[in-house]
Design a protein around this motif. Structure first.
Motif, short mmCIF file in Angstrom:
data_model
loop_
_atom_site.label_atom_id
_atom_site.label_comp_id
_atom_site.label_asym_id
_atom_site.label_seq_id
_atom_site.Cartn_x
_atom_site.Cartn_y
_atom_site.Cartn_z
N LEU A 16 -15.68 21.82 14.35
CA LEU A 16 -14.88 20.96 13.30
C LEU A 16 -13.79 20.20 14.28
O LEU A 16 -13.65 19.20 14.36
N LYS A 47 -25.07 22.01 11.68
CA LYS A 47 -25.69 22.52 10.24
C LYS A 47 -27.01 23.14 9.76
O LYS A 47 -27.44 23.73 9.10
N SER A 50 -25.15 26.17 9.47
CA SER A 50 -24.94 26.45 7.84
C SER A 50 -25.46 26.62 6.90
O SER A 50 -26.04 27.85 6.24
N LEU A 58 -22.53 23.84 2.49
CA LEU A 58 -22.04 22.85 3.91
C LEU A 58 -23.14 22.12 4.58
O LEU A 58 -22.93 21.08 5.63
N THR A 62 -22.95 18.28 5.89
CA THR A 62 -23.28 17.45 7.52
C THR A 62 -24.43 17.29 6.83
O THR A 62 -24.52 15.68 7.91
N SER A 93 -13.19 18.09 3.02
CA SER A 93 -14.37 19.09 3.18
C SER A 93 -14.76 20.18 3.59
O SER A 93 -14.80 22.10 3.59
N LEU A 94 -15.10 20.22 4.90
CA LEU A 94 -16.22 20.91 5.78
C LEU A 94 -14.82 21.94 6.38
O LEU A 94 -15.03 23.93 6.24
N GLU A 95 -14.23 21.50 6.79
CA GLU A 95 -12.64 22.94 7.06
C GLU A 95 -12.35 23.81 5.80
O GLU A 95 -12.63 25.19 5.88
#
Length: 682
Positions: A16, A47, A50, A58, A62, A93-95
Motif C-alpha cells: 500500500l 490482489k 488478498s 480487497l 484491487t 478503501s484498501l487501507e
C-alpha cells in the motif's frame, strides 16, 4: 490462514505504501510507463495475497484497479485527473479494509460504487462524466441501486408515476452547501419520494460532499416543472434530469446480476496464481514491496521481522543487567582485587558494546513516519485549491521506536497547519511575486544526542499584530505584558491552549486545538519545539528530540541522604557558588553567570528534602541547566558523578509529578528520582 495473517498484514501495508508513493510519482510524470509497471505489479501481488487469504472485497477492488492500470501500461488509456482521484480513493478503501483486518475484522467494505467507477473508466468513461442525458451513461450510475430500490421504481412506473435520476450542483462560492441541499430535498419531498441519494442524506447534512449530489426520485410532476422548482433554490448552479423507464430498469437489473461475477472470477484467477499464501512465499521481484527491492545485480538484503514485544523484553533484560554492572563496578572498587577489577572492566566493555547493539535494534528510520505525508499534502492542497510541493530530506535519520510511535500525530498537526495557514492561495502568491507552487520542507538530522525535525514553508509567515490581538482577546496575555514581548515570544503564543487565528472553522484546522497538543506531546517525549518566522517569507517549526527514551547519560547528585539524577543533555556547566553571590530581585533569587543574570532554584526546597545541608554554609554546588535559550541555576549538596542510567516510569499511580520525569535503580540498589529540567525552568 491465521498463521499467515501477521505476515499478510505487514506485506499488504508495504505494498500500500509503495502504491501511494508511486501513484504520487506518476501524477508528476503521467507519461512514465515504468512507474505504471511498478504500480501494476504491486496491485497484482496485493490482489493475489488478498484472494488467497479469503478477503474478497480487497481482491475485487484491487482487480478493478489492476484492469485500469493494465490499459494504461498498454497505451490504451491516458491518465487524467478523474482516474487519479478514483485510484487514490481505491487506495484509501484498501487501507481502511486492511486496518479492519488489523483490528480483528473481516476486511469487508462497501466497494460497489468504487468498482462501478473503475469499470466505467475501463469501458471508456475516463472523464468521469457520470450520468448523462442518454440512457446508456445513465445506467452506470443506476447500478448503485439494490434490488429492493429497483423494485420500488418498477412498481411506481407501473402505477403511473415518473422516475428520474437527478443530479444537482451548487455554485462554487456557496457558503452553506448543506443548507442549499436541504432546501432541494424539501422541494423533492413535497412533490414525491426520494428512493436513494448519493452521497447519503447524513453525509449531505454534514457537508461531506463536493459541489454536487444525486438522487433517484419518484413523482407525478412533469420534467420541466420539477426542474424549474429545484432551480428556484438560490445558489444552485445546475440541475440535470434523466428519465428512467422500464427498459432502462430491466437493463439495470441485468447488469446487477452480472456484476458480482467479475470479482469472483478475479479471485479464482488470483487463487490459482497463488497456490500457497503470498506471505509464506520467498520474496521475489513480483511479491516483494518494490520500494525495498534491491538494485539490479546486488545481493538481496538479509533481514528478518522481529516482534516488537521481543525487542521490548530484550531492552528490559538488558536494563536490569546494566544496573547489576554498575553494582559490580562499585563492589570491585571497594574490594580492590586485581583479577576481579580486570574481569569487571572487561564485562563493562562487552556490555557497553551490547548496549549499542540493543539500542540500534530499536532504532527505526524516520522514513516510516515521513512516508505518509506526500499523499496527505497532495490531498490537502487539492481540497484547499492550492499548489504545494513537499520536499523531504533526511528520511534515513534513525530514532528510537518509542519516539517514532509518538511523533507521528504532532507532525501531522504541524504539516496541516503549514499547508492551511502558512501557504497562501495561488492568487495571493502571484500577487506577492512568489511562484504559484508553495514549498514545504520536511527535514530530519542528527546533532549530538538529539534528532532535529524541521517543517519550513515559504508562505505568509506569522503576523505579530494578529497573534497579539488574538492572544489578548483570549486572555493568554495581558495588554501590558503583550507590549514587552519579543518576536520569538509572540511566535510561541500560538502554542497556547485554545489559541486560533483561523477566520473560519474547517475540517483541516481552525478549531483552536492542535498546536498546544503538539507542544504537550513533544515535551512529554523530553523534546522541545520552537518557531521562527518572517512576515511574507515563511515560518519554520523546529522540534528537538532525544535519540532514545530508555537509557540516558545523567549527572547524579546528592541532597542529604537522597540521590537525584539530571539528564546530561540539559546541563550546561557544573560549578560552585558562594552564598553571598546569590541575591534577591523582586522575590526571585538570581546569580551572575557569564555576563548575564540567571534565576537560582534550591532543589532541596522544591522536593522538600528532609536532611539537606544547612543553608548557612558559605559555599554550595550549582548545576546550570538549559531549556531552549533559557538558563537556570540549581543548587545541590554534592555531585556524585556521571553515569548511564536506565529510565523507569513511575507507573500509573504516580501521575502529575511535573518535577520528576521518572526514576532509576542505582548500583547500590537505591532508587534515584530523575529531575525534569524543562519543568524546573518552567
Amino acid at each position: 490462514m491465521n498463521q499467515y495473517l501477521s505476515i499478510f498484514i505487514d506485506e499488504a501495508n508495504e505494498h500500500l505504501q509503495s502504491l501511494n508513493e508511486n501513484m504520487l510519482r506518476l501524477e508528476q510524470q503521467p507519461e512514465d510507463i515504468d512507474i505504471v509497471q511498478v504500480i501494476f505489479r504491486s496491485a497484482h501481488t496485493l490482489k493475489g495475497m488478498s484472494a488467497t487469504m479469503g478477503f474478497e472485497d480487497l481482491a475485487s477492488l484491487t482487480h478493478e484497479m489492476e484492469n485500469v492500470l493494465d490499459l494504461v501500461r498498454n497505451g490504451k488509456l491516458s491518465m487524467n485527473g478523474n482516474i487519479f482521484d478514483t485510484l487514490f480513493k481505491g487506495l484509501d478503501s484498501l487501507e481502511g479494509m486492511i486496518q479492519d483486518v488489523v483490528n480483528g475484522g473481516t476486511g469487508k467494505a462497501d466497494v460497489g460504487e468504487l468498482v462501478q467507477r473503475l469499470k466505467a473508466i475501463v469501458s471508456g468513461d475516463s472523464a468521469g462524466s457520470g450520468p448523462a442525458s442518454s440512457k446508456s451513461s445513465d445506467l452506470s450510475a443506476s447500478l448503485l441501486l439494490d434490488q429492493f430500490q429497483q423494485s420500488v421504481l418498477m412498481q411506481s412506473l407501473e402505477s403511473g408515476h415518473s422516475a428520474y435520476y437527478i443530479e444537482v450542483a451548487v455554485r462554487e462560492d456557496c457558503v452553506l452547501k448543506a443548507a442549499r441541499a436541504y432546501m432541494v430535498f424539501d422541494v423533492l419531498e413535497r412533490n414525491g419520494e426520494v428512493v436513494k441519494s448519493h452521497p447519503s442524506v447524513q453525509d449531505i447534512e454534514q457537508e461531506k460532499f463536493d459541489r454536487s449530489f444525486s438522487v433517484y426520485y419518484i413523482t407525478r410532476m412533469d420534467e420541466e416543472a420539477l426542474k424549474e422548482q429545484i432551480s428556484r433554490v438560490s445558489e444552485i448552479e445546475s440541475v440535470r434530469l434523466n428519465v428512467i423507464d422500464k427498459s432502462s430498469l430491466a437493463e439495470m437489473a441485468r447488469a446487477e446480476n452480472e456484476a458480482p461475477a467479475a470479482p469472483n472470477a478475479a479471485q479464482r484467477e488470483a487463487a490459482a496464481a497463488s497456490t500457497a499464501p503470498a506471505a509464506a512465499q520467498p520474496a521475489t521481484s513480483e511479491n516483494a514491496a518494490p520500494r525495498s527491492a534491491p538494485a539490479a545485480g546486488s545481493a538481496a538484503p538479509r533481514t528478518i521481522r522481529v516482534d516488537i514485544e521481543r525487542l521490548d523484553s530484550l531492552m528490559n533484560l538488558f536494563s536490569e543487567m546494566l544496573i547489576d554492572r554498575v553494582r559490580l563496578e562499585q563492589l570491585a572498587s571497594e574490594i580492590r582485587r586485581g583479577d576481579l577489577t580486570e574481569t569487571v572492566e572487561h564485562m563493562a566493555r562487552v556490555s557497553s558494546d551490547l548496549q549499542n547493539i540493543v539500542l540500534k535494534l530499536r532504532m527505526v528510520p524516520i522514513d516510516s513516519v515521513f512516508n505518509r505525508f506526500p499523499r496527505m499534502v497532495r490531498d490537502l492542497a487539492k481540497s484547499l485549491n492550492k499548489k504545494v510541493d513537499l520536499v523531504i530530506s533526511g528520511a534515513e535519520t534513525e530514532l528510537d521506536r518509542t519516539v517514532i510511535d509518538e511523533i507521528g500525530d504532532p507532525l501531522v498537526h504541524l504539516i496541516r497547519n503549514a499547508v492551511d495557514h502558512g501557504i497562501e492561495s495561488i492568487e495571493d502568491r502571484l500577487a506577492a511575486g512568489k511562484p504559484e507552487i508553495g514549498t514545504v520542507h520536511l527535514r530530519a538530522y542528527h546533532s549530538g544526542n538529539h534528532v532535529f525535525i524541521e517543517i519550513e514553508e515559504d508562505g505568509r509567515g506569522i503576523h505579530r499584530d494578529k497573534v497579539l490581538a488574538t492572544a489578548v482577546k483570549r486572555g493568554v496575555v495581558t495588554p501590558e505584558a503583550a507590549k514587552a514581548l519579543t518576536d520569538d515570544e509572540v511566535n510561541m503564543l500560538i502554542f497556547a491552549a485554545g489559541f486560533s487565528t483561523a477566520d473560519k472553522v474547517s475540517d483541516i484546522s481552525g478549531r483552536g486545538v492542535g498546536l498546544d497538543v503538539v507542544k504537550a506531546k513533544i515535551s512529554s517525549l523530553g523534546g522541545h519545539v520552537s518557531v521562527t518566522s518572517a512576515p511574507g517569507k515563511g515560518t519554520t517549526f523546529s522540534i528537538q528530540l532525544p535519540l532514545t527514551l530508555s537509557i540516558i547519560a545523567a549527572m547524579l547528585v546528592k541532597l542529604g541522604s537522597e540521590k537525584y539524577a539530571f539528564p546530561l543533555s540539559s546541563i550546561v556547566e557544573t560549578s560552585t557558588v558562594k552564598r553571598d553571590q546569590i541575591r534577591s530581585l523582586h522575590g526571585t533569587n538570581i546569580v551572575e553567570y557569564r555576563q548575564s543574570v540567571i534565576p537560582v532554584l534550591s532543589l532541596a526546597q522544591l522536593v522538600d528534602s528532609p536532611d539537606y545541608r544547612d543553608a548557612e554554609e558559605t559555599e554550595t554546588e550549582m548545576l546550570v541547566i538549559r531549556k531552549g535559550d533559557k538558563l537556570a541555576a540549581v543548587l545541590v549538596d554534592e555531585f556524585i558523578g556521571q553515569s548511564e542510567i536506565v529510565l523507569k516510569t513511575l507507573g500509573k499511580y504516580l501521575k502529575n509529578l511535573d518535577l520528576v520525569s521518572g526514576a532509576t535503580i542505582l548500583g547500590d540498589g537505591q532508587v534515584a528520582l530523575i529531575i525534569d529540567p524543562n519543568a524546573l525552568i518552567k
